[in-house]
Motif scaffolding. Sequence first.
Motif, short mmCIF file in Angstrom:
data_model
loop_
_atom_site.label_atom_id
_atom_site.label_comp_id
_atom_site.label_asym_id
_atom_site.label_seq_id
_atom_site.Cartn_x
_atom_site.Cartn_y
_atom_site.Cartn_z
N SER A 58 0.81 -1.63 -0.02
CA SER A 58 -0.06 0.05 0.64
C SER A 58 0.48 0.68 -0.26
O SER A 58 0.38 1.76 0.05
CB SER A 58 -0.80 0.11 0.81
N ASP A 59 2.99 1.13 0.20
CA ASP A 59 2.94 1.50 0.54
C ASP A 59 3.79 2.26 -1.20
O ASP A 59 5.21 3.17 -1.04
CB ASP A 59 3.78 2.10 2.10
N GLY A 60 3.32 1.62 -1.76
CA GLY A 60 4.64 1.81 -2.67
C GLY A 60 5.44 0.82 -3.00
O GLY A 60 6.42 1.27 -3.40
N VAL A 61 5.76 -0.20 -2.23
CA VAL A 61 6.82 -0.99 -2.62
C VAL A 61 6.43 -2.62 -3.16
O VAL A 61 5.76 -2.72 -3.21
CB VAL A 61 7.29 -1.63 -1.30
N ILE A 62 7.45 -2.81 -4.27
CA ILE A 62 6.84 -3.88 -5.38
C ILE A 62 7.73 -5.14 -4.60
O ILE A 62 9.09 -4.87 -4.84
CB ILE A 62 6.95 -3.55 -6.91
N CYS A 63 7.44 -6.04 -4.45
CA CYS A 63 7.98 -7.14 -4.08
C CYS A 63 8.02 -8.55 -5.21
O CYS A 63 7.08 -8.65 -5.79
CB CYS A 63 7.85 -7.63 -2.57
N HIS A 64 8.69 -9.96 -5.87
CA HIS A 64 8.67 -9.68 -6.44
C HIS A 64 9.15 -11.84 -5.81
O HIS A 64 9.88 -11.58 -5.03
CB HIS A 64 9.79 -10.43 -7.66
N PHE A 65 8.01 -12.30 -6.50
CA PHE A 65 7.49 -13.29 -5.46
C PHE A 65 7.30 -14.56 -6.12
O PHE A 65 7.09 -14.91 -7.73
CB PHE A 65 6.36 -13.51 -4.61
N PRO A 66 7.81 -16.14 -6.46
CA PRO A 66 7.53 -17.06 -6.90
C PRO A 66 6.15 -17.34 -6.72
O PRO A 66 5.36 -17.93 -5.98
CB PRO A 66 8.75 -18.52 -6.51
N LYS A 67 5.81 -17.45 -8.01
CA LYS A 67 3.81 -18.11 -7.90
C LYS A 67 3.45 -18.84 -7.22
O LYS A 67 2.92 -19.46 -7.10
CB LYS A 67 3.69 -18.38 -9.63
N SER A 68 4.18 -20.17 -7.77
CA SER A 68 4.84 -21.39 -7.63
C SER A 68 4.23 -21.62 -5.99
O SER A 68 3.75 -22.96 -5.39
CB SER A 68 5.82 -22.44 -7.61
N VAL A 69 5.34 -20.47 -5.09
CA VAL A 69 5.09 -20.72 -3.61
C VAL A 69 3.95 -20.31 -2.90
O VAL A 69 3.04 -20.79 -2.44
CB VAL A 69 6.20 -20.07 -2.76
N LEU A 70 3.49 -19.37 -4.04
CA LEU A 70 1.91 -18.45 -3.78
C LEU A 70 1.10 -19.24 -3.95
O LEU A 70 0.13 -19.20 -2.77
CB LEU A 70 1.56 -17.57 -3.73
N SER A 71 0.79 -19.99 -4.67
CA SER A 71 -0.43 -21.04 -5.07
C SER A 71 -0.28 -22.49 -3.86
O SER A 71 -1.29 -22.92 -3.55
CB SER A 71 0.22 -21.48 -6.42
#
Length: 338
Positions: A58-71
């Motif tokens: 919400s304060d504008g920081v972009i995190c790159h993360f593996p879709k496989s782990v999120l799923s």
Amino acid sequence: MRGVREQGGVCGVAWLQLITPSEAWRQVTIAPDCSLGMEMTTSTRFPTGYGDFQLQSSDGVICHFPKSVLSYTSGFFRGMLQLPIREDSSSPQMTSYPLIVTERAEILEAFLDLIDPNTVAPQLNAQTVRDILEAARKYDVPVIFLWFQREVKLRYHDVDSRQTTESFLLSNPLMTFSIAVEYSLEEVGKMAIAELLGCPSEHLDTTIAGVPIEALNRIRRARKERIKTYIGWTQKLAKGDPVHVPIGMRSMVVGFGQAKTCLDCLPLRIDWALWLIMKVQDSPRWSTLQECIEQPVTCKPATCSVHQSDWSTYVRKIQPKIKGAIESQEEREAVWPF
């Protein structure tokens, strides 16, 4: 679109019920007005290339993360990432734009730390734990609740400073109890009740959101009853064994064995009893009594060697009895729901 973001947990989530699955990602990921005028930065913990999916705080920081782990870890993201995507030129790819969430960067990064197998789970922090658990509930991540239940009773040792920090349960018993009530964590709730019934009274003087007033009043009433019991044991310790004198077929209590004290003993014994009562009123638990019992009053051996010997013998004799009775009572009191 801004109104949707304020009502839903994730920008555009409410639209999923109104549009076709093929259009859902366009509504969720683009959301241009959600970041209008906001300076974007990339997370140093989850930088570009760390994963194939982008989450924007919400304060504008972009995190790159593996879709496989999120799923794998999140029921919410598993369902979202399985939505069919229209692959024509007018529809953006799901990795083209970040998914904007309502959590600030500190919470989002801690949330991702807890589901990332390549990072060390953070320690419990009273300032952030509620927001992290709320994110876990919103995104359906059971593993984060398991982390909380495990960490809440652990003590932390800093190798560099050689200092040990008390567990979250001991330092924040009332907050632990409120979290257990909020998320129906039975085992955590039992531990919190046991701690609140015997912890120093200062922990009950704080105001914590989410604690039911009736439950808090029941805890206070139970503490008062426990204090009465402990003071009873204190009086028994101070008096000693009763002295019986036979009268016909019966006997009469005419005094207490440990009450026979010299003038040096008497004020010391009174001070010790008052100190013990004060301690158990503040923290009514077996460990408090044990600490006091192991520091019994003693007189000068030259003037009171008999009384000193009698007192030590009596304390050693009665201690197992007190311990068994009190521990049994404390175990019965820690019931859930409270």
